[in-house]
Design a protein around this motif. Sequence first.
Motif, PDB file in Angstrom:
ATOM      1  N   ARG A  64      56.656  37.298  68.370  1.00 11.73           N
ATOM      2  CA  ARG A  64      56.754  37.432  69.823  1.00 11.73           C
ATOM      3  C   ARG A  64      55.182  37.110  70.512  1.00 11.73           C
ATOM      4  N   LEU A  65      54.396  36.458  69.681  1.00 15.61           N
ATOM      5  CA  LEU A  65      53.102  36.143  70.165  1.00 15.61           C
ATOM      6  C   LEU A  65      53.165  34.807  70.956  1.00 15.61           C
ATOM      7  N   SER A  66      52.633  34.841  71.882  1.00 14.18           N
ATOM      8  CA  SER A  66      52.536  33.310  72.626  1.00 14.18           C
ATOM      9  C   SER A  66      51.803  32.385  71.844  1.00 14.18           C
ATOM     10  N   ALA A  67      52.056  31.153  72.466  1.00 12.42           N
ATOM     11  CA  ALA A  67      51.484  29.971  71.509  1.00 12.42           C
ATOM     12  C   ALA A  67      50.051  30.188  71.429  1.00 12.42           C
ATOM     13  N   GLU A  68      49.316  30.493  72.659  1.00 12.97           N
ATOM     14  CA  GLU A  68      47.955  30.684  72.567  1.00 12.97           C
ATOM     15  C   GLU A  68      47.346  31.889  71.628  1.00 12.97           C
ATOM     16  N   GLU A  69      48.306  32.950  71.710  1.00 13.46           N
ATOM     17  CA  GLU A  69      47.925  33.892  70.746  1.00 13.46           C
ATOM     18  C   GLU A  69      47.928  33.377  69.384  1.00 13.46           C
ATOM     19  N   ARG A  70      49.103  32.840  68.746  1.00 11.60           N
ATOM     20  CA  ARG A  70      49.176  32.301  67.622  1.00 11.60           C
ATOM     21  C   ARG A  70      48.003  31.353  67.203  1.00 11.60           C
ATOM     22  N   SER A  71      47.682  30.710  68.104  1.00 13.39           N
ATOM     23  CA  SER A  71      46.466  29.518  68.015  1.00 13.39           C
ATOM     24  C   SER A  71      44.995  30.397  67.370  1.00 13.39           C
ATOM     25  N   ARG A  72      45.107  31.513  67.877  1.00 18.10           N
ATOM     26  CA  ARG A  72      43.972  32.488  67.465  1.00 18.10           C
ATOM     27  C   ARG A  72      43.970  33.050  66.126  1.00 18.10           C
ATOM     28  N   GLY A  73      45.068  33.028  65.548  1.00 17.88           N
ATOM     29  CA  GLY A  73      45.504  33.546  64.282  1.00 17.88           C
ATOM     30  C   GLY A  73      45.608  35.106  64.542  1.00 17.88           C
ATOM     31  N   VAL A  74      46.209  35.873  63.420  1.00 18.78           N
ATOM     32  CA  VAL A  74      46.212  37.354  63.456  1.00 18.78           C
ATOM     33  C   VAL A  74      45.446  38.103  62.391  1.00 18.78           C
ATOM     34  N   VAL A  75      45.385  39.277  62.463  1.00 13.46           N
ATOM     35  CA  VAL A  75      44.393  39.901  61.511  1.00 13.46           C
ATOM     36  C   VAL A  75      45.150  41.456  61.248  1.00 13.46           C
ATOM     37  N   ALA A  76      45.045  41.809  60.089  1.00 14.90           N
ATOM     38  CA  ALA A  76      45.841  43.181  59.694  1.00 14.90           C
ATOM     39  C   ALA A  76      44.801  43.937  58.807  1.00 14.90           C
ATOM     40  N   ALA A  77      45.336  45.094  58.404  1.00 12.05           N
ATOM     41  CA  ALA A  77      44.597  46.162  57.481  1.00 12.05           C
ATOM     42  C   ALA A  77      45.795  46.690  56.838  1.00 12.05           C
ATOM     43  N   SER A  78      45.667  46.760  55.512  1.00 12.15           N
ATOM     44  CA  SER A  78      46.580  47.202  54.478  1.00 12.15           C
ATOM     45  C   SER A  78      46.304  47.406  52.926  1.00 12.15           C
ATOM     46  N   ALA A  79      46.818  48.330  52.526  1.00  9.58           N
ATOM     47  CA  ALA A  79      46.669  48.585  51.017  1.00  9.58           C
ATOM     48  C   ALA A  79      47.382  47.498  50.158  1.00  9.58           C
ATOM     49  N   GLY A  80      48.455  46.907  50.965  1.00  7.94           N
ATOM     50  CA  GLY A  80      49.202  45.878  50.076  1.00  7.94           C
ATOM     51  C   GLY A  80      50.616  45.506  50.831  1.00  7.94           C
ATOM     52  N   ALA A 105      42.377  48.078  46.524  1.00  6.70           N
ATOM     53  CA  ALA A 105      43.627  47.795  46.617  1.00  6.70           C
ATOM     54  C   ALA A 105      43.951  47.514  44.997  1.00  6.70           C
ATOM     55  N   PRO A 106      45.375  47.534  44.835  1.00  8.42           N
ATOM     56  CA  PRO A 106      45.952  46.948  43.611  1.00  8.42           C
ATOM     57  C   PRO A 106      45.902  45.706  43.544  1.00  8.42           C
ATOM     58  N   LEU A 107      45.438  44.999  42.547  1.00 16.65           N
ATOM     59  CA  LEU A 107      45.254  43.672  42.183  1.00 16.65           C
ATOM     60  C   LEU A 107      46.588  42.642  42.263  1.00 16.65           C
ATOM     61  N   PRO A 108      47.732  43.255  41.974  1.00 19.32           N
ATOM     62  CA  PRO A 108      49.080  42.444  42.147  1.00 19.32           C
ATOM     63  C   PRO A 108      49.189  42.212  43.806  1.00 19.32           C
ATOM     64  N   LYS A 109      48.941  43.202  44.524  1.00 17.03           N
ATOM     65  CA  LYS A 109      49.233  43.140  45.766  1.00 17.03           C
ATOM     66  C   LYS A 109      48.176  42.262  46.516  1.00 17.03           C
ATOM     67  N   VAL A 110      46.934  42.284  46.042  1.00 13.28           N
ATOM     68  CA  VAL A 110      45.738  41.234  46.577  1.00 13.28           C
ATOM     69  C   VAL A 110      46.234  39.917  46.285  1.00 13.28           C
ATOM     70  N   ALA A 111      46.691  39.616  45.073  1.00 17.54           N
ATOM     71  CA  ALA A 111      47.085  38.411  44.878  1.00 17.54           C
ATOM     72  C   ALA A 111      48.300  37.928  45.194  1.00 17.54           C
ATOM     73  N   ALA A 112      49.413  38.842  45.458  1.00 17.55           N
ATOM     74  CA  ALA A 112      50.749  38.445  46.226  1.00 17.55           C
ATOM     75  C   ALA A 112      50.301  37.983  47.778  1.00 17.55           C
ATOM     76  N   THR A 113      49.432  38.766  48.342  1.00 18.24           N
ATOM     77  CA  THR A 113      49.017  38.653  49.703  1.00 18.24           C
ATOM     78  C   THR A 113      48.310  37.156  50.137  1.00 18.24           C
ATOM     79  N   LYS A 114      47.493  36.916  49.094  1.00 17.16           N
ATOM     80  CA  LYS A 114      46.719  35.610  48.915  1.00 17.16           C
ATOM     81  C   LYS A 114      47.930  34.332  48.646  1.00 17.16           C
ATOM     82  N   GLY A 115      48.781  34.568  47.808  1.00 19.15           N
ATOM     83  CA  GLY A 115      49.962  33.833  47.582  1.00 19.15           C
ATOM     84  C   GLY A 115      50.407  33.365  48.771  1.00 19.15           C
ATOM     85  N   TYR A 116      50.974  34.169  49.734  1.00 16.87           N
ATOM     86  CA  TYR A 116      51.439  33.768  51.104  1.00 16.87           C
ATOM     87  C   TYR A 116      50.521  33.273  52.046  1.00 16.87           C
ATOM     88  N   GLY A 117      49.584  32.906  51.735  1.00 19.13           N
ATOM     89  CA  GLY A 117      48.402  31.973  52.490  1.00 19.13           C
ATOM     90  C   GLY A 117      47.260  32.762  53.316  1.00 19.13           C
TER      91      GLY A 117
END
Length: 406
Positions: A64-80, A105-117
């Motif tokens: 639901r973000l606008s095109a302008e918002e998507r152009s700025r990227g998104v940021v999040a915080a999470s344990a995984g 943070a559990p290494l598999p969760k870190v690796a998986a998050t990186k894997g999604y880009g």
Amino acid sequence: MTELVGLADVRAARDLLAGVTRTTPLEPSRPLSTALGGPVWLKCENVQRAGSYKVRGAYVRISRLSAEERSRGVVAASAGNHAQGVALAAGLVGTHATVFMPVNAPLPKVAATKGYGAQIELVGNTVDESLVAAQTFAERTGAVLIHPFDHRDVIAGQGTVALEILEQCPDVKTIVTGVGGGGLISGMAVAAKALRPDVRVVGVQAASAAAFPPSLAAGEPVRLPAFSTIADGIAVGRPGELTFTHVRKLVDEVVTVAEEDISRALLMLLERGKQVVEPAGAVGVAALLAGAVEVQTPVVAVLSGGNIDPLLMLRVIEHGLAAAGRYLRVTVRCSDRPGQLASLLAEIAEHRANVVDVEHQRANPHLRLGEVEVALSVETRGVAHSDTLISALRASGYQVVFAGEA
């Protein structure tokens, strides 16, 4: 007053998620059904895309973000789990994600998050500390913060789990799910109470990281001074403002479970249910097994995630076996003479218990001259078998010592 998310919001979220998320299965649980005297079902969000329900809310918010918002990227915080959900959703929508995760943070969760880009930044010891860093990053760069739970779009997306449950189990009487910041249970309560006001919605927190009970008692979100649990996915120190309002108005009860209860639930799910579930995803089952909540059947317990570190799984299985009385750790004091160890092990084998580990100790100052301690790890068939073995060893003259005994 904060306006609650409505059923129309949850239904609109479901339309957005069509073709993106999967309708996860509802599986029967024979052990729980037997224990509770009625049908118990497991909602298997552990097999959702990215391994948890989190992708539902993340995708609704980012799409639901606008095109302008998507152009700025998104940021999040999470344990995984939120991290993976945001990373996957960002890739599907076509924006870049930066995710702040705790340093532990559990290494598999870190690796998986990186894997999604996503780009990963390890900051802080808790999700709360990572969230502060993510908020600072958003202010500095203009990236859009995708909150893990305290946003209307996120709550609406998570509520689609309840829409599926009500379709898959139309006669459900009780829904039980884990609670961290409160996004999942808020959305589920919105949908369930709108369509079936008679359904009880029960939340479960780890007792050592339970912010909702004191917050509900105080009438406002309260921050825990400290918290620690194996259920890292729900280790949140303070409820969100929006989610607190939803839980206070719509959720029937929030209960807590001990770490041993969680371990026992994970073991049961693995052994009997053939379900790989992370600790946070098993707290609902833990509450049912421990009798922490009175429920009417049919009951649906949500398995909210399956992203568990294999090393943690090994420790949890061992902990669960110990909690179930099937993994016994004792120290036996006996005379230090040739053949004594062989006699001890033979007696244990006679009672059909399996010795996993043995360690001789002679340096304990509590030992008498000519005496030795033998530390044993033993697999048994349960509490009764363990008690029988200990009684037999003591009857044979061995001094069996447990932790804390002199």
